[in-house]
Write an enzyme that holds these catalytic residues in place. Structure first.
Site, short mmCIF file in Angstrom:
data_model
loop_
_atom_site.label_atom_id
_atom_site.label_comp_id
_atom_site.label_asym_id
_atom_site.label_seq_id
_atom_site.Cartn_x
_atom_site.Cartn_y
_atom_site.Cartn_z
N HIS A 80 0.82 -1.21 0.00
CA HIS A 80 0.00 0.00 0.00
C HIS A 80 0.86 1.26 0.00
O HIS A 80 2.02 1.26 0.42
CB HIS A 80 -0.93 0.01 1.22
CG HIS A 80 -0.20 0.04 2.53
ND1 HIS A 80 0.35 1.19 3.06
CD2 HIS A 80 0.10 -0.95 3.41
CE1 HIS A 80 0.94 0.92 4.20
NE2 HIS A 80 0.81 -0.38 4.44
N GLU A 85 -1.31 -6.60 7.82
CA GLU A 85 0.04 -6.36 8.31
C GLU A 85 0.30 -7.24 9.53
O GLU A 85 -0.64 -7.68 10.21
CB GLU A 85 0.20 -4.87 8.66
CG GLU A 85 1.54 -4.44 9.22
CD GLU A 85 2.72 -4.77 8.32
OE1 GLU A 85 3.06 -5.97 8.23
OE2 GLU A 85 3.30 -3.85 7.73
#
Length: 251
Positions: A9, A87
């Site tokens: 991202h 994550e």
């Protein structure tokens, strides 16, 4: 031969503030939005197109994917979201400034927490407001699946089953796949694909917002991989990631 594109991202608000983010659901920074847009433009210019995409349940990855698909005029393709692509969970470090944490514990300790394969940061307590069990997006997870902290092996142990059960069969069926995820979930996938050693993965940094292309054989073993950017840009952005855990702070 198959191709799969991995994309970390764009810069998030907490990347910008040099804070441990993990499962905290922060949005993209203005720079991150621009990085996502540039990724989409690059993929379009290079002639890439996708049949479906995979991402996490965190908005910085989801929004990056939206922006990329908008640039490619492919917003209609199926998108599959899974917590398994989140994550790595940074435990009690989530929200702390990386440079301040380095001052307190030392740069080497912070590097070990951030980069090592098997060391977990200090864990959250279950009554901590940051505990993912309070978040409705994880309502279907068992208590055992909800992390209080994770090392890279823990992250790999949730990413790879999803790769094997869902993403890999999609690629083998001939579909062109885009995966938009996070620094450590992608590091885990790269470690698995390239069979990297502990030392090699400790030194691996994945930059934000630069498409990483893997060419795979029929068994999905890597033939080669490359970033869709010039070497200098990749090096510069990798160094930005590496320097986040240093006492000097943002660099």
């Amino acid at each position: 031969m198959h191709k799969v594109v991995l994309l970390r991202h764009g810069e998030s608000l907490w990347n910008m503030e040099n804070r441990f983010t993990g499962w905290t659901d922060v949005d993209l920074s203005p720079k991150g939005i621009e990085e996502a847009r540039e990724s989409g433009k690059t993929l379009k210019a290079e002639g890439y197109t996708f049949d479906c995409a995979f991402t996490s349940v965190l908005k910085r990855a989801i929004r990056t994917l939206w922006i990329v698909l908008d640039e490619l005029d492919r917003m209609w393709i199926p998108v599959y979201k899974s917590w398994r692509l989140n994550e790595r969970h940074y435990g009690a470090l989530q929200g702390l400034n990386k440079a301040e944490t380095a001052k307190k514990y030392g740069e080497e300790q912070v590097k070990i927490w951030r980069r090592s394969v098997d060391v977990r940061p200090p864990a959250l307590e279950k009554d901590d407001p940051r505990y993912p069990g309070f978040d409705p997006r994880y309502a279907d997870l068992s208590e055992e699946e909800i992390p209080l902290t994770e090392n890279l092996i823990d992250t790999i142990n949730r990413v790879i089953p999803y790769w094997e059960s869902t993403i890999a069969p999609t690629i083998k069926s001939g579909k062109k796949v885009l995966i938009v995820a996070h620094g450590n979930s992608l590091r885990g996938l790269v470690k698995y694909l390239d069979n990297l050693s502990k030392q090699e993965i400790m030194e691996l940094n994945i930059p934000t917002g630069i498409p990483l292309v893997y060419e795979l054989d029929d068994d999905l073993k890597p033939i080669r991989h490359y970033y869709l950017a010039d070497e200098e840009k990749v090096k510069e952005k990798k160094e930005l990631v590496e320097n986040q855990g240093k006492i000097q702070g943002n660099s």
